[in-house]
Design a protein around this motif. Structure first.
Motif, short mmCIF file in Angstrom:
data_model
loop_
_atom_site.label_atom_id
_atom_site.label_comp_id
_atom_site.label_asym_id
_atom_site.label_seq_id
_atom_site.Cartn_x
_atom_site.Cartn_y
_atom_site.Cartn_z
N ASP A 4 0.77 -1.36 0.04
CA ASP A 4 0.16 -0.08 -0.04
C ASP A 4 0.85 1.43 0.02
N SER A 6 2.54 4.38 -1.74
CA SER A 6 2.10 5.36 -2.87
C SER A 6 3.35 5.28 -3.90
N GLU A 9 6.44 7.27 -2.61
CA GLU A 9 7.01 6.69 -1.60
C GLU A 9 8.00 5.62 -2.46
#
Length: 90
Positions: A4, A6, A9
């Motif tokens: 999860d 992004s 990231e």
């Protein structure tokens, strides 16, 4: 790392892998232990830091010269503290 994350990231984490021991000694522990828990401001600063050239980073970490922004210097000091504080615990 989790699924999860992004896209931003993931990019920052990938870019933080330098292959230069003198920089990786600071970036790797930060990414593993602190980056995903950091607030948006700190994540943005780290993203800015990893975009810099290795010679500049080396100079900043070794205090040969200063980063152009005080906030980058503060983040570098924080990364150095994380590494050196964990050295004392071991």
């Amino acid at each position: 790392m989790s699924d999860d994350l992004s896209l931003e990231e993931r990019k920052v984490i990938y870019r933080a892998r330098r292959g230069l021991k003198e920089i990786d000694v600071y970036f790797d522990p930060y990414v593993r232990q602190y980056y995903l828990k950091a607030d948006a401001v700190e994540k943005a600063l780290f993203a800015e830091l990893v975009e810099q050239e290795d010679p500049d980073l080396l100079d900043w970490f070794m205090e040969v010269s200063q980063p152009p922004k005080p906030a980058l210097k503060d983040l570098i000091n924080k990364l150095k503290h994380y590494v050196h504080a964990s050295d004392r615990v071991q």
